[in-house]
Design an enzyme around this catalytic site. Sequence first.
Site, PDB file in Angstrom:
ATOM      1  N   ASP A 455       1.441  -1.185   0.374  1.00 40.99           N
ATOM      2  CA  ASP A 455       0.045   0.360  -0.290  1.00 40.99           C
ATOM      3  C   ASP A 455       0.774   1.364  -0.304  1.00 40.99           C
ATOM      4  OD1 ASP A 455      -2.206   1.782   0.771  1.00 40.99           O
ATOM      5  OD2 ASP A 455      -2.141   1.801   2.277  1.00 40.99           O
ATOM      6  N   LYS A 456      -0.058   2.448  -0.644  1.00 37.54           N
ATOM      7  CA  LYS A 456       0.865   3.581  -0.108  1.00 37.54           C
ATOM      8  C   LYS A 456       0.964   4.079   1.130  1.00 37.54           C
ATOM      9  CE  LYS A 456       0.323   7.534  -2.174  1.00 37.54           C
ATOM     10  NZ  LYS A 456      -0.099   8.558  -1.370  1.00 37.54           N
ATOM     11  N   LYS A 626      -9.945  14.806 -12.293  1.00 42.73           N
ATOM     12  CA  LYS A 626      -8.590  15.117 -11.801  1.00 42.73           C
ATOM     13  C   LYS A 626      -8.011  16.544 -11.710  1.00 42.73           C
ATOM     14  CE  LYS A 626      -5.909  11.310 -14.185  1.00 42.73           C
ATOM     15  NZ  LYS A 626      -7.337  11.220 -14.723  1.00 42.73           N
ATOM     16  N   THR A 754      -2.451   1.106  -4.435  1.00 38.25           N
ATOM     17  CA  THR A 754      -3.019   2.667  -3.764  1.00 38.25           C
ATOM     18  C   THR A 754      -4.426   2.536  -4.173  1.00 38.25           C
ATOM     19  OG1 THR A 754      -2.533   5.263  -3.494  1.00 38.25           O
ATOM     20  CG2 THR A 754      -1.852   4.204  -5.385  1.00 38.25           C
ATOM     21  N   ASP A 756      -4.973   6.075  -3.811  1.00 40.38           N
ATOM     22  CA  ASP A 756      -5.154   7.320  -4.359  1.00 40.38           C
ATOM     23  C   ASP A 756      -4.351   7.565  -5.726  1.00 40.38           C
ATOM     24  OD1 ASP A 756      -4.236   9.834  -3.628  1.00 40.38           O
ATOM     25  OD2 ASP A 756      -2.992   9.748  -2.368  1.00 40.38           O
ATOM     26  N   ARG A 836      -5.470   4.175  -7.855  1.00 37.11           N
ATOM     27  CA  ARG A 836      -7.048   4.287  -7.895  1.00 37.11           C
ATOM     28  C   ARG A 836      -7.875   2.963  -7.536  1.00 37.11           C
ATOM     29  NH1 ARG A 836      -9.392   8.378  -5.782  1.00 37.11           N
ATOM     30  NH2 ARG A 836      -8.974   9.901  -6.076  1.00 37.11           N
ATOM     31  N   ASN A 865      -8.605  -0.841   4.128  1.00 40.71           N
ATOM     32  CA  ASN A 865      -8.501  -1.638   2.702  1.00 40.71           C
ATOM     33  C   ASN A 865      -8.058  -2.445   2.465  1.00 40.71           C
ATOM     34  OD1 ASN A 865      -6.711   1.140   3.583  1.00 40.71           O
ATOM     35  ND2 ASN A 865      -7.521   1.386   1.556  1.00 40.71           N
ATOM     36  N   ASP A 866      -6.865  -2.415   3.068  1.00 46.85           N
ATOM     37  CA  ASP A 866      -5.857  -3.837   2.193  1.00 46.85           C
ATOM     38  C   ASP A 866      -5.955  -4.735   3.119  1.00 46.85           C
ATOM     39  OD1 ASP A 866      -4.595  -1.075   1.364  1.00 46.85           O
ATOM     40  OD2 ASP A 866      -3.552  -0.847   3.690  1.00 46.85           O
TER      41      ASP A 866
END
Length: 1135
Positions: A455-456, A626, A754, A756, A836, A865-866
């Site tokens: 994960d980030k 974006k 991720t 993100d 995403r 979420n992981d």
Amino acid sequence: MADSIPLNPVRKSSKRITYYNSARASRYSLEDEPSNLDEMPLMMSEEGFENDESDYQTLPRARVNQRQRGLGWFLCGGWRVLCGSCYDCLVHVFRRKKELKARTVWLGCPEKCEEKYPKNGIKNQKYNIFTFVPGVLYQQFKFFLNLYFLVVACSQFVPSLKIGYLYTYWAPLAFVLAVTMVREAVDEMRRYQRDKEMNSQLYSKLTVRGKVQVKSSDIQVGDLIIVEKNQRIPADMIFLRTSEKNGSCFIRTDQLDGETDWKLKVAVGCTQRLPAVGDLFSISAYVYAQKPQLDIHSFEGNFTREDADPQIHESLSIENTLWASTVVASGTVIGVVIYTGKETRSVLNTSFAKNKVGLLDLELNRLTKALFLAQVVLSVVMIALQGFVGPWFRNLFRFIVLFSYIIPISLRVNLDMGKSAYGWMIMKDENIPGTVVRTSTIPEELGRLVYLLTDKTGTLTQNEMIFKRLHLGTVSYGTDTMDEIQNHIVQSYALVPPPASNSGTSGSTPSRKTQQSGPKVRKSVSSRIHEAVKAIALCHNVTPVYETHTSVNGEPESAEADQDFSDDNRTYQASSPDEVALVRWTESVGLTLVNRDLASLQLRTPSGQIISFYILQIFPFTSESKRMGIIVREESTGDITFYMKGADVAMASIVQYNDWLEEECGNMAREGLRTLVVAKKSLSEEQYQDFENRYNQAKLSIHDRALKVAAVVESLEREMELLCLTGVEDQLQADVRPTLELLRNAGIKIWMLTGDKLETATCIAKSSHLVSRSQDIHVFRPVSNRGEAHLELNAFRRKHDCALVISGDSLEVCLRYYEHEFVELACQCPAVVCCRCSPTQKAQIVQLLQQHTANRTCAIGDGGNDVSMIQAAHCGIGIEGKEGKQASLAADFSITQFKHIGRLLMVHGRNSYKRSAALGQFVMHRGMIISAMQAVFSSIFFFASVPLYQGFLMVGYATIYTMFPVFSLVLDQDVKPEMALLYPELYKDLTKGRSLSFKTFLIWVLISVYQGGILMYGGLVLFESEFVHVVAISFTALILTELLMVALTIRTWHWLMVVAEFFSLGCYLASLAFLNEYFGIGRVSFGAFLDLSFITTWPFLWKVSAITLVSCLPLYIIKYLKRKFSPPSYSKLSS
């Protein structure tokens, strides 16, 4: 990259392609795709559309399906496939999933629901009271090893097959099962307690008669639930009312999407405006909600009030929802429940934990099957040499039982105890404090990893943003020149006298307006800085939050005048840490955000004036656009301005022509900064009114709402004035760069998954050196159908040695049509970044790698979420971080910092695997050597199925006489921990599995046969006259041989190993003296007792020593020569 893939042109009349494509077509029936694509495999180039040439002749999956399924297939595992298919069919019939549908939910009327919806209970248990025992037994006996022991133990109840005492077979098996059952029962009990605690949480439910307390598990669709501050939201709800005056609240979503930032949620306007809470029952209203979906970032629905004239319709989006498992961070909220239990977003995105089995256990299971085959062959040979006389079938079974020690039950016991020892060593390691081993069955997996999926946010980064750079095109400001900006801002606002009354008006902007009226006039640096800072201070979704002080009696002070609005008491909350960093920076240079609600915001200038702005519209950031925008009207002048900020790729086409933006964005990205482009556009009253009408109309449409809204907003986004470019740094966790480099050198491929944004993920990949500076990055363009995916994959094929960055949506399209091709290409990349990604997608990527590569995967993350990804991987590691403990509790291993993963894998993973491989093979050797002696003994005695050693000696041999020295192999290590960390390349060898393979196993088989033969024949040749003592002679030589073999296997001596060797020898000598009746040949009743005076004679001692020497010395010589002429890599370092 493409060079390593065979390029085989396909003939035009290829039948295989027809088969493959028809299979694809049946799997995905798509009407909107061009039919010619169905006939076409992935091309090398776009010209291939005409040439009809393919890089992939066919897919392995298609070939597999064409194989003949005969008797051989059935015997070699086909039966298992068929049984599994039957089981799946039965499960499908009995547990048929109900189709998920859109629903109409009436406020406070659960009885009006058209369908029955699932209960709102949480259930994480694997078993219930009836399935526990059968379930655990099935998990144990599905392994050949355990099933074999069960059959052998049961055979001892048949008198004609009985070889020894029952306890010698049943005691070890019962011990293994008892330990497993107790461990599972404890785990199951913990899960039950956790579920019960969650399901028993009490919530206030609004009814016609007032508030009632209701358990979380009893909440239904349609209920009106009150959730207090810091309370968990029990089910998916639509936000109706809040105690906050501005009609909005913040929620914490860290357990749902892994992001630590608070999210702003807005109550439905119609219900928020009602005078009192009780009025919710006096209106007739309903919510139309789409069917339950996986996507946590989107929602479409409508709110309708029927009893109003005309009817009130409000569109509902993601900002009106409160998903289950999130926590209310401000105020008290009231919501109507729309999804419960299994249909909530959090449960739909959660995968169920599976029982993880290590690769080493599977390899040992395969070897035991080979040993069983050898055992049966040996028994058949014995019967054949006997001439198949008499009841040969019964004798065959007796021989099988007699040679059952070839597969020792102590193998499971030793390995399980070894795993526990490794877990204890990991937790006691002072270099990785706080590490917890939650799954004790797979420590060896840490030594076999090829893919690490990380994960980030919170794992590689600290999720703390710092503003680093402001670029205006002609001038750039860094951290050391921020005071210049501050001076410019002070001067800009100092020109204006402070207003007489505190009405929140400001004269600064009118004077500015006259200055800037002519578009041709070049603005001064001071005015450009002022415009840029003002834009950054206005264009965001940040809310300042002030802590409420409690009065003497404990009640919060209601008077706003008494509330502390000082800078020290203010904190900022936003859905993105970038936004908070920008607003904190504007505060540091003099322009402070002091207040914000849904309709307005106030800024404070350096001189203390308050400037007020009305918020007319806000366009939140989405992964598609974006960018985010805001339209504000300044209170004092009435000027309407549209501000926008976003990623450079999205903003480049929106802003007016310039020659510096692209270059400067590239420069900042290379420094690892996250860039945002800020722009503005002034609007007239007519322009705005026209826009507002079209925008409201688009928001109410049911079909293609998102597209229509985006189209209206895009009509404003033309020829905007470029103000500035900002650069923000996301600080990395401690020692992330050296740790990633260490893992790369160890041959581990790292994928970053991720949730993100693409730009952010790319920045972190560069700054963390996940992607080295010399490597290219291929950003996979967004694709939505098969044709686009086809062309983009071809473009990617031509790139060599470049990292891949792909979004979750594009990934899904690629996997739908070109799964095999995509994975094959992605696996050749040195690094892959997927942005995403939903929690479910993360788990799917892990499973994809497992299916296509057959390599071991490890997932590491720190948020709720992981969890799906961690549970899906062969080995899951959780980090205890800011996002709570959910990931660390669900993981197999829990660490406190990312940098600890280096030592966990390089040192503990390596040692666990090498030790277990040595231990497993040695325990097998211990069983094979005694079976070889039994075979020699039986062949000399006319192939009689008589045991060589009595039951107690057999149990003693596997336990008290050899257990401690053999088990002490768990303390062995080939290189020091410092060496393993200094030379991570040593880890690469482990992934090849050379420590435990058929080759090493065969070497141990040959050693066992050689030693067993020497010990038995040596005893018979040297002690021909004292044959009555053959048991004592051969058994003594056997024990000495085993102790010497342990010494031969050890690479680094530990004082406990020496103690174990001498303790075992002492125990054996003591038993020779006190248990002499067991050392006679045949049954004890024959009176063949061991003569104590015989074992103390000189001939006995030298002859036993000679036999032991002949069995061990050649092996010592071979080992010495091998180390001298062909040393293993680790010995070169240790020397």
